[in-house]
Scaffold this motif. Structure first.
Motif, PDB file in Angstrom:
ATOM      1  N   LEU A  84       0.851  -1.179   0.000  1.00 55.45           N
ATOM      2  CA  LEU A  84       0.000   0.000   0.000  1.00 55.45           C
ATOM      3  C   LEU A  84       0.886   1.226   0.000  1.00 55.45           C
ATOM      4  CD1 LEU A  84      -2.689  -0.837   2.689  1.00 55.45           C
ATOM      5  CD2 LEU A  84      -2.609  -1.485   0.305  1.00 55.45           C
ATOM      6  N   LEU A  85       0.449   2.231  -0.743  1.00 49.26           N
ATOM      7  CA  LEU A  85       1.130   3.518  -0.691  1.00 49.26           C
ATOM      8  C   LEU A  85       0.224   4.466   0.077  1.00 49.26           C
ATOM      9  CD1 LEU A  85       3.190   5.651  -1.484  1.00 49.26           C
ATOM     10  CD2 LEU A  85       2.041   5.869  -3.670  1.00 49.26           C
ATOM     11  N   LEU A  86       0.666   4.884   1.236  1.00 44.84           N
ATOM     12  CA  LEU A  86      -0.132   5.803   2.038  1.00 44.84           C
ATOM     13  C   LEU A  86       0.494   7.178   1.940  1.00 44.84           C
ATOM     14  CD1 LEU A  86      -0.507   3.341   4.968  1.00 44.84           C
ATOM     15  CD2 LEU A  86      -2.372   4.136   3.560  1.00 44.84           C
ATOM     16  N   ASP A  87      -0.144   8.022   1.174  1.00 40.05           N
ATOM     17  CA  ASP A  87       0.326   9.400   1.068  1.00 40.05           C
ATOM     18  C   ASP A  87      -0.909  10.286   1.049  1.00 40.05           C
ATOM     19  OD1 ASP A  87      -0.713   9.020  -1.425  1.00 40.05           O
ATOM     20  OD2 ASP A  87       0.971   9.893  -2.505  1.00 40.05           O
ATOM     21  N   VAL A  91      -4.796   8.766   0.902  1.00 34.65           N
ATOM     22  CA  VAL A  91      -5.621   8.900   2.095  1.00 34.65           C
ATOM     23  C   VAL A  91      -6.829   9.798   1.803  1.00 34.65           C
ATOM     24  CG1 VAL A  91      -5.670   9.840   4.436  1.00 34.65           C
ATOM     25  CG2 VAL A  91      -3.784   8.410   3.703  1.00 34.65           C
ATOM     26  N   PHE A  92      -6.606  10.829   1.008  1.00 37.67           N
ATOM     27  CA  PHE A  92      -7.717  11.702   0.604  1.00 37.67           C
ATOM     28  C   PHE A  92      -8.774  10.899  -0.141  1.00 37.67           C
ATOM     29  CE2 PHE A  92      -9.360  13.974  -3.149  1.00 37.67           C
ATOM     30  CZ  PHE A  92     -10.129  14.940  -2.536  1.00 37.67           C
ATOM     31  N   LEU A 137      -5.496   2.670  -2.778  1.00 38.90           N
ATOM     32  CA  LEU A 137      -4.389   2.518  -1.840  1.00 38.90           C
ATOM     33  C   LEU A 137      -3.219   1.740  -2.427  1.00 38.90           C
ATOM     34  CD1 LEU A 137      -6.307   1.747   1.472  1.00 38.90           C
ATOM     35  CD2 LEU A 137      -5.207   3.862   0.824  1.00 38.90           C
ATOM     36  N   ALA A 138      -3.429   1.085  -3.569  1.00 35.68           N
ATOM     37  CA  ALA A 138      -2.389   0.220  -4.132  1.00 35.68           C
ATOM     38  C   ALA A 138      -1.082   0.987  -4.257  1.00 35.68           C
ATOM     39  CB  ALA A 138      -2.831  -0.296  -5.502  1.00 35.68           C
ATOM     40  N   GLY A 139       0.011   0.304  -3.905  1.00 35.67           N
ATOM     41  CA  GLY A 139       1.313   0.957  -3.930  1.00 35.67           C
ATOM     42  C   GLY A 139       2.111   0.621  -5.173  1.00 35.67           C
ATOM     43  N   ASN A 140       1.544  -0.216  -6.043  1.00 40.02           N
ATOM     44  CA  ASN A 140       2.250  -0.509  -7.297  1.00 40.02           C
ATOM     45  C   ASN A 140       1.239  -0.783  -8.395  1.00 40.02           C
ATOM     46  OD1 ASN A 140       1.338  -3.135  -6.944  1.00 40.02           O
ATOM     47  ND2 ASN A 140       3.200  -3.745  -5.890  1.00 40.02           N
ATOM     48  N   PHE A 141       1.756  -0.851  -9.612  1.00 36.33           N
ATOM     49  CA  PHE A 141       0.875  -1.028 -10.763  1.00 36.33           C
ATOM     50  C   PHE A 141       0.105  -2.333 -10.682  1.00 36.33           C
ATOM     51  CE2 PHE A 141       3.809   2.044 -12.600  1.00 36.33           C
ATOM     52  CZ  PHE A 141       2.925   2.887 -13.228  1.00 36.33           C
ATOM     53  N   PHE A 142       0.780  -3.342 -10.131  1.00 43.52           N
ATOM     54  CA  PHE A 142       0.179  -4.667 -10.094  1.00 43.52           C
ATOM     55  C   PHE A 142      -1.148  -4.645  -9.338  1.00 43.52           C
ATOM     56  CE2 PHE A 142      -0.087  -8.961  -8.327  1.00 43.52           C
ATOM     57  CZ  PHE A 142      -0.001  -9.676  -9.500  1.00 43.52           C
ATOM     58  N   PHE A 143      -1.126  -4.114  -8.125  1.00 42.45           N
ATOM     59  CA  PHE A 143      -2.366  -4.109  -7.352  1.00 42.45           C
ATOM     60  C   PHE A 143      -3.328  -3.029  -7.799  1.00 42.45           C
ATOM     61  CE2 PHE A 143      -0.297  -7.188  -4.880  1.00 42.45           C
ATOM     62  CZ  PHE A 143      -1.361  -8.006  -4.543  1.00 42.45           C
ATOM     63  N   LEU A 144      -2.785  -2.009  -8.443  1.00 43.30           N
ATOM     64  CA  LEU A 144      -3.684  -1.042  -9.065  1.00 43.30           C
ATOM     65  C   LEU A 144      -4.548  -1.747 -10.107  1.00 43.30           C
ATOM     66  CD1 LEU A 144      -4.382   2.044  -9.614  1.00 43.30           C
ATOM     67  CD2 LEU A 144      -2.849   1.812 -11.538  1.00 43.30           C
TER      68      LEU A 144
END
Lengths: 670, 99
Positions: A84-87, A91-92, A137-144
């Motif tokens: 997950l990329l939390l930025d 979060v917004f 929330l996905a932190g990379n293309f794969f989970f996006l």
């Protein structure tokens, strides 16, 4: 609780809700399931708030946190991790998605109460929210991509929710197919980007973005393909035709998926990929132009559509056109700000529309509505607030967000000014079609259902029917079910609409030009590598000019709508008669369906039929399969004839055969 | 000694047996005809053994008799089974194996 834990709670809670509700189907529909679903999303919202406060406690530089649960695959340069990329940006988005979803769940608890598929509905709805949160929330293309595809599937399930209604299943298939086109675009675009950056991880890929040359061929291709994905999901021209059809789903679904959350995924995607788009301005320009085209096309169709929900659907397309135009022109904060305010007022409008449709016993045609103002004061109030915010009347939220987009687009100068001016034209049209809908549904003489409701009696159709075709159908399936529910009588619907109305009125204070700058400051860490984020600033004159023009256009549009549909009601028919060609062009939705039908659907269908009739039936079935089997069959038919079943024939055959052989050898030997 | 007459008798018996199998419909009679054919072969075997002064043919004839006994046991068993099932005792009626 750490930021990472909050992030995972946001994601896991709706998934748990989905599974729990699905497992409880045996207990039969009960409101408890609705409340469990609502609670799951509400927990998600609280966790998002927790993540927000944790994020704000960190320093400016440390507000981009990646948390990895496990390595799904880590080989030959592919790093597919469940991360997950939390930025601030994610979060917004999580806050908007979970907040609006929680309210829509609450609304559905009552609205869907008499539907037989109640359990299924809440399970799907939770699954949708889970997919959407995975996407943002996905932190990379794969989970996006995984989240992207899940969202498409959830949308299909919910559009086709009343699966015995053929129009609904057809609409679901259409949405799914167009979304898959987008998925393919996103996957291919990811490939082009991955080829150069060598990492699927967002942050590492973004770091590598400057290594691309400006307008590098591969990067432009990748960005355009990602744009295909964004456009399919966000219903932008020319991949928009599924959205109006998606109104076949239940109204809360329209509010949640096809207004507030899913369709904004494309806006999020473009904002998320901004390092690439800034490096490939050509692709960004394509996005801006098509976004602008969408906002105008959808607004013109919205002027003539007579289906209550489809008017709002076209306004959704149009508003997302603004957002796409904004984020593609580097007005990131403005685009996302409009995304948030739009989520509030559009969900509110859909909820109010749902209430009206319930009062009309499923009828969605504006021609048959009228005069609901006194019968449904609460719904009317909600609709007016949503309408004012959508039209952009000060000081409602839509006023600030829309005008900020237009001002920033104009501030890009050059030909972007044209886009900005067209954006103003769009605002005028927005005000007109929104208020046309409100005036036609709530003003003038009350229709039969409205009169009955004034006497406290909720109208029921003599027979349940499909609002799209008028076909009589099974009462067990589809709206309105045996009972229907209006906002005036259900506290949960009232609470949900009330809270959204507060958002629709006051959300604008976050970004009042020259006064507050909350959202812009908050999102700054996500856009620290942007060339435009800080520099792009409209001049004071432009800001005030934009605000004034926006307000004048909105009020003018409302006044015009009032004149046309309340005061001089003969005029619209006269105008329609005079502009018959234009009217029919708009009514046929600019012939996009026909265009796509001619360009893609029919050639492909022809190709499919050709493959079936010629290739499959003649070549494969006739020659390749039929040839050998025919030979075997003929051979076996000949041999079979010998098997008469008479013992004596077998014995004779044996006897004479052996005798013949023996004679042959005897003669041959002598 | 002269072997021809033995062989002629053997051939005649064999032909009678083969003809019986081909024309008769009662499985019991067919079985009997089969025995005739086997024994015709036995006769020929024994005759040749005698003519050549070699005992192998006689041993072979004994083995054929053993096989014939087994075969009769199986064949009679089948006939009894057919009878018990009240099926027609007629090989032309029992033709379910046709293709």
């Amino acid at each position: 609780v750490s930021l990472q834990t909050y992030g995972w709670i946001v994601l896991v809670s709706p998934l748990a809700g989905c599974i729990l509700i699905a497992l409880s189907w045996r207990l039969g529909p009960s409101k408890l399931q609705g409340y469990v679903g609502t609670l799951a999303i509400f927990v998600s919202f609280l966790a998002s708030l927790g993540a927000l406060s944790e994020l704000q406690d960190r320093g400016e530089e440390e507000r981009q946190v990646v948390t990895v649960a496990w390595d799904y695959a880590n080989t030959v340069g592919v790093d597919a991790q469940l991360s997950l990329l939390l930025d601030p940006l994610s979060v917004f988005m999580a806050l908007v998605v979970s907040g609006v979803s929680a309210l829509i769940h609450l609304y559905s608890v009552s609205y869907m109460a008499s539907d037989r598929g109640y359990t299924r509905f809440f399970s799907y709805l939770n699954f949708f929210v889970f997919s959407m949160l995975l996407l943002v929330l996905a932190g990379n293309f794969f989970f996006l991509i995984v989240g992207w595809a899940f969202v498409g599937a959830a949308s299909y399930l919910l559009i086709s929710f009343w699966y015995r209604r053929t129009t609904a299943t057809a609409a679901g298939i259409k949405a799914f197919v167009i979304n898959v086109v987008g998925d393919v675009g996103l996957v291919l675009g990811t490939y082009f980007i991955f080829k150069h950056t060598g990492s699927l991880d967002f942050l590492r890929a973004f770091e590598a973005a400057p290594e691309f040359g400006r307008n590098d061929g591969d990067l432009v291709a990748g960005c355009l393909l990602v744009l295909v994905g964004a456009f399919a999901k966000s219903a932008q021209v020319p991949l928009h035709t599924w959205l109006p059809d998606a109104m076949e789903g239940p109204t809360p679904v329209s509010a949640l998926i096809h207004a507030a959350t899913m369709v904004t995924a494309g806006v999020y995607l473009i904002a998320r990929m901004h390092p690439f788009y800034e490096q490939a301005p050509v692709a960004a320009d394509v996005g801006a132009i098509l976004g602008c085209a969408t906002l105008l096309i959808a607004a013109t169709i919205g002027l003539v559509v007579t289906d209550l929900k489809r008017v709002i659907a076209y306004s959704t397309m149009s508003q997302i056109g603004y957002m796409v135009m904004g984020v593609s022109s580097a007005a990131y904060a403005a685009g996302l700000f409009h995304l948030m305010t739009h989520a509030f007022f559009k969900a509110l409008l859909f909820m109010a529309a749902g209430s009206v449709i319930a009062a009309m016993a499923g009828e969605q045609n504006l021609d048959k509505m009228g005069g609901f103002r006194r019968a449904m004061p609460f719904t009317f109030g909600a609709m007016v607030i949503g309408g004012l915010a959508l039209a952009g009347v000060p000081p409602f939220s839509g006023f600030f967000s829309k005008d900020e987009i237009i001002a920033l687009v104009i501030a890009r100068e050059d030909w972007h000014v044209v886009l900005g001016v067209l954006g103003f034209v769009g605002s005028l049209l927005t005000a007109i079609y929104t208020w046309r809908m409100i005036f036609r549904a709530f003003f003038n003489e009350p229709v039969e259902p409205a009169r009955e409701l004034e006497h406290g009696h909720l109208y029921h159709a003599p027979e349940p029917f499909n609002p799209a075709t008028g076909e009589v159908e099974d009462s067990d399936v589809g709206f309105p079910g045996p009972e229907h529910h209006i906002a005036e009588r259900e506290w949960s619907m009232k609470v949900a609409m009330g809270l959204l109305a507060v958002g629709a009125i006051f959300a604008g204070v976050l970004q009042i030009p020259k006064v507050t700058d909350v959202l812009h400051t908050f999102l700054e860490p996500s856009f620290h590598d942007s060339r435009f984020y800080e520099e792009l600033e409209p001049s004071d004159g432009l800001t005030w000019f934009g605000l004034a023009t926006g307000a004048v256009l909105a009020l003018g549009g409302i006044a015009l709508a009032y004149r046309l549909w309340v005061r001089e009601r003969a005029r619209p028919a006269a105008i329609r008669a005079r502009l018959a060609g234009v009217h029919s062009f708009f009514v046929h939705k600019w012939y996009f369906d026909e265009l796509i039908d001619t360009l893609f659907v029919r050639p492909f269908a022809w190709l499919g039929r050709f493959a079936r009739d010629v290739f499959e039936r003649v070549v494969i079935n006739g020659l390749i399969v039929g040839g050998p089997t025919g030979a075997v069959r003929a051979g076996s038919a000949a041999v079979r004839a010998v098997q008469s079943g008479f013992l004596r024939y077998y014995a004779a055959l044996l006897l004479f055969g052996v005798t013949g052989l023996a004679l042959y050898f005897l003669i041959a030997a002598s | 000694m002269n072997i021809e007459w033995y062989l002629v008798v053997s051939a005649l018996v064999f032909a009678i047996g083969a003809g019986g199998i081909l024309v008769r419909r009662n499985p019991l009679v067919i079985l009997l005809c089969l025995e005739l054919m086997l024994n015709a072969a036995n006769l020929a075997l024994v005759a040749f053994a005698r003519a050549h002064g070699n005992q192998d043919g006689q041993i072979f004839a004994l083995i054929v008799m053993v096989v014939a006994a087994c075969e009769v046991a199986v064949g009679l068993g089948l006939i009894v089974a057919i009878y018990r099932r009240k099926l027609p005792i007629d090989v032309d009626e029992l033709r379910e194996l046709q293709g």
